[in-house]
Design an enzyme around this catalytic site. Structure first.
Site, short mmCIF file in Angstrom:
data_model
loop_
_atom_site.label_atom_id
_atom_site.label_comp_id
_atom_site.label_asym_id
_atom_site.label_seq_id
_atom_site.Cartn_x
_atom_site.Cartn_y
_atom_site.Cartn_z
N TYR A 125 50.91 32.77 19.82
CA TYR A 125 49.58 33.38 19.61
C TYR A 125 49.63 34.90 19.74
O TYR A 125 48.60 35.56 19.66
CB TYR A 125 48.48 32.71 20.46
CG TYR A 125 48.61 32.75 21.96
CD1 TYR A 125 48.50 33.94 22.67
CD2 TYR A 125 48.79 31.57 22.69
CE1 TYR A 125 48.58 33.97 24.04
CE2 TYR A 125 48.88 31.59 24.06
CZ TYR A 125 48.78 32.79 24.74
OH TYR A 125 48.86 32.83 26.10
N LYS B 123 50.53 40.04 24.81
CA LYS B 123 51.78 39.53 24.21
C LYS B 123 52.00 40.15 22.82
O LYS B 123 53.15 40.38 22.43
CB LYS B 123 51.75 38.00 24.11
CG LYS B 123 51.78 37.29 25.46
CD LYS B 123 53.17 37.32 26.09
CE LYS B 123 53.26 36.36 27.27
NZ LYS B 123 54.57 36.43 27.95
N ARG C 172 56.74 38.34 43.02
CA ARG C 172 56.11 38.92 44.21
C ARG C 172 56.41 38.11 45.46
O ARG C 172 56.14 38.55 46.56
CB ARG C 172 54.59 38.98 43.99
CG ARG C 172 54.16 40.00 42.93
CD ARG C 172 52.71 39.83 42.59
NE ARG C 172 52.47 38.44 42.22
CZ ARG C 172 51.30 37.84 42.24
NH1 ARG C 172 50.23 38.50 42.62
NH2 ARG C 172 51.19 36.57 41.88
N GLY D 73 56.98 27.33 22.48
CA GLY D 73 55.81 26.44 22.43
C GLY D 73 55.69 25.74 23.77
O GLY D 73 56.12 26.28 24.79
N SER E 181 35.88 38.90 34.08
CA SER E 181 35.47 40.23 34.54
C SER E 181 36.41 41.27 33.95
O SER E 181 37.51 40.94 33.47
CB SER E 181 35.53 40.29 36.07
OG SER E 181 36.88 40.28 36.51
N1 COA Z 1 40.02 32.91 35.69
C1 COA Z 1 39.31 34.04 35.49
N2 COA Z 1 39.41 35.14 36.29
C2 COA Z 1 40.26 35.07 37.31
C3 COA Z 1 41.05 33.93 37.59
C4 COA Z 1 40.90 32.81 36.72
N3 COA Z 1 41.61 31.68 36.89
N4 COA Z 1 41.79 34.17 38.69
C5 COA Z 1 41.51 35.41 39.09
N5 COA Z 1 40.59 35.97 38.26
C6 COA Z 1 40.02 37.30 38.36
C7 COA Z 1 39.61 37.62 39.76
O1 COA Z 1 38.29 37.16 40.01
C8 COA Z 1 39.71 39.13 39.77
O2 COA Z 1 38.61 39.74 39.15
P1 COA Z 1 37.37 40.37 40.02
O3 COA Z 1 37.98 41.41 40.91
O4 COA Z 1 36.46 40.93 38.99
O5 COA Z 1 36.79 39.23 40.78
C9 COA Z 1 40.87 39.42 38.87
O6 COA Z 1 41.03 38.26 38.05
C10 COA Z 1 42.15 39.65 39.60
O7 COA Z 1 42.36 38.54 40.47
P2 COA Z 1 43.35 38.60 41.70
O8 COA Z 1 43.43 37.24 42.29
O9 COA Z 1 43.01 39.74 42.60
O10 COA Z 1 44.69 39.00 40.95
P3 COA Z 1 46.14 39.10 41.50
O11 COA Z 1 46.68 40.36 40.96
O12 COA Z 1 46.23 38.84 42.97
O13 COA Z 1 46.83 37.82 40.79
C11 COA Z 1 47.86 36.68 39.02
C12 COA Z 1 46.76 37.63 39.42
C13 COA Z 1 47.77 36.43 37.51
C14 COA Z 1 49.18 37.35 39.34
C15 COA Z 1 47.77 35.35 39.79
O14 COA Z 1 46.62 34.68 39.41
C16 COA Z 1 48.97 34.48 39.59
O15 COA Z 1 49.94 34.57 40.32
N6 COA Z 1 48.95 33.62 38.58
C17 COA Z 1 50.06 32.79 38.32
C18 COA Z 1 51.00 33.38 37.33
C19 COA Z 1 50.56 33.05 35.96
O16 COA Z 1 49.41 33.06 35.63
N7 COA Z 1 51.54 32.82 35.12
C20 COA Z 1 51.29 32.65 33.74
C21 COA Z 1 51.72 31.37 33.26
S1 COA Z 1 51.38 31.27 31.53
#
Ligand code: COA
Length: 290
Positions: free
Chosen positions: A155, A170, A47, A197, A113
């Site tokens: 997992y 997954k 993105r 892993g 959530s």
């Molecule tokens: N733990 C729990 N819930 C979480 C969270 C966390 N760390 N981060 C966000 N959320 C919740 C938010 O509160 C929201 O829920 P709500 O509307 O009920 O409050 C929901 O998840 C979506 O969050 P939002 O920030 O709007 O999502 P997004 O679509 O903008 O981004 C990701 C989501 C996953 C893309 C973003 O967190 C990201 O870029 N993460 C990094 C990439 C990643 O995780 N890679 C995986 C490596 S293993």
């Protein structure tokens, strides 16, 4: 020979155009860079266009290859279609797809959530499906061969607490990999998966194990070979599965984790904690010399 060296022959991916989702950083970047070194045209997506463009410039400088950076949220089918349009316009056709983009929240499940749960499913399962369906339909229509490689996790089959949406998603990606390996083989389309892993990355590790957690839960301690993975080791496996050298590998998931998941699975593996002297005593008590 070192495990940190590139393994495939020069030019092993020459003439192939490969899309890597989540290719701007971390493991996607490492695998993409190696594809490029092996002669592929590379398309990286995420993105964050500014991050992608920085990575593309860096990769081109290092290899002299060509990298197309396309902003794409895999959850949005219109953006995925546009990604393939742009890749085809730039390189003529797409030959391989690495479904690497992911999202994950580490959390007790009851604290998540509905939207948080859905967000991970949307990125990991539906996002991979969007990319896979778009590529597959085009390949079938054009009577063109293609290769899917999907990044899953161990997992996906064991399940794991605290990452339940990711585990469920997954598992779905793994089922899709195996299902399409059979259904689309007649179209010359292969589907395989890798379950890595622990491989350290800036993003996922600081997010999944923030602050001191990484010290408390040092991932290397859980790995029988006693270390975490090197990115090149994963890149070697990914390049092999993406290349024609693996033409007879289809529907497979290959684990690359130093034995980590089996360590937790084997009933008596915790006997590792028993010192040699105690084994000596046990043996002596059976009337044998140590
Ligand atoms: N733990 C729990 N819930 C979480 C969270 C966390 N760390 N981060 C966000 N959320 C919740 C938010 O509160 C929201 O829920 P709500 O509307 O009920 O409050 C929901 O998840 C979506 O969050 P939002 O920030 O709007 O999502 P997004 O679509 O903008 O981004 C990701 C989501 C996953 C893309 C973003 O967190 C990201 O870029 N993460 C990094 C990439 C990643 O995780 N890679 C995986 C490596 S293993």
């Amino acid at each position: 020979m070192m495990h940190t060296e590139g393994m495939l022959k020069e030019g092993a991916l020459k003439g192939k155009t490969i899309i890597v989702t989540g290719g701007g950083t971390g493991l996607g970047k490492s695998m993409g860079l190696y594809f490029l070194k092996l002669g592929a045209n590379l398309v990286i997506t995420s993105r964050k266009l500014d991050v992608l463009q920085g990575t593309a410039r860096e990769m081109e400088k290092e290899t002299g290859g060509t990298v197309l950076a396309v902003s794409c949220d895999v959850r949005e089918i219109d953006q995925v279609e546009s990604l393939f349009d742009q890749a085809e316009a730039a390189f003529g056709k797409v030959d391989g797809v690495l479904n690497n983009a992911a999202g994950n929240f580490i959390s007790p499940t009851e604290r998540l959530s509905t939207n948080a749960f859905n967000t991970v499913i949307d990125i990991v399962l539906k996002g991979s499906a969007n990319v896979t369906m778009t590529a597959g339909k085009r390949w079938i229509q054009n009577k063109q061969k293609g290769t899917f490689l999907n990044i899953v996790t161990t997992y996906a089959w064991t399940g794991s607490g605290y990452v339940v949406p990711s585990a469920a998603a997954k598992a779905g990606v793994l089922a899709m990999t195996r299902s399409l390996a059979v259904e689309w083989a007649k179209y010359n389309i292969r589907s395989n998966a890798i379950a890595p892993g622990p491989f350290p990355t800036e993003g996922a590790w600081s997010r999944l194990l923030p602050g001191d957690l990484v010290k408390k839960f040092d991932p290397a301690k859980k790995v029988p070979v006693g270390r975490v993975g090197e990115h090149q080791e994963l890149a070697n496996l990914a390049a092999y599965l993406m290349s024609d050298y693996s033409s007879y590998v289809n529907g497979e998931v290959i684990t690359i984790d130093g034995g980590e998941w089996l360590q937790g699975a084997g009933e008596f593996n915790n006997l590792e904690a028993i010192p040699q002297e105690m084994w000596d005593m046990l043996e002596a008590s059976r009337g044998k010399k140590p």
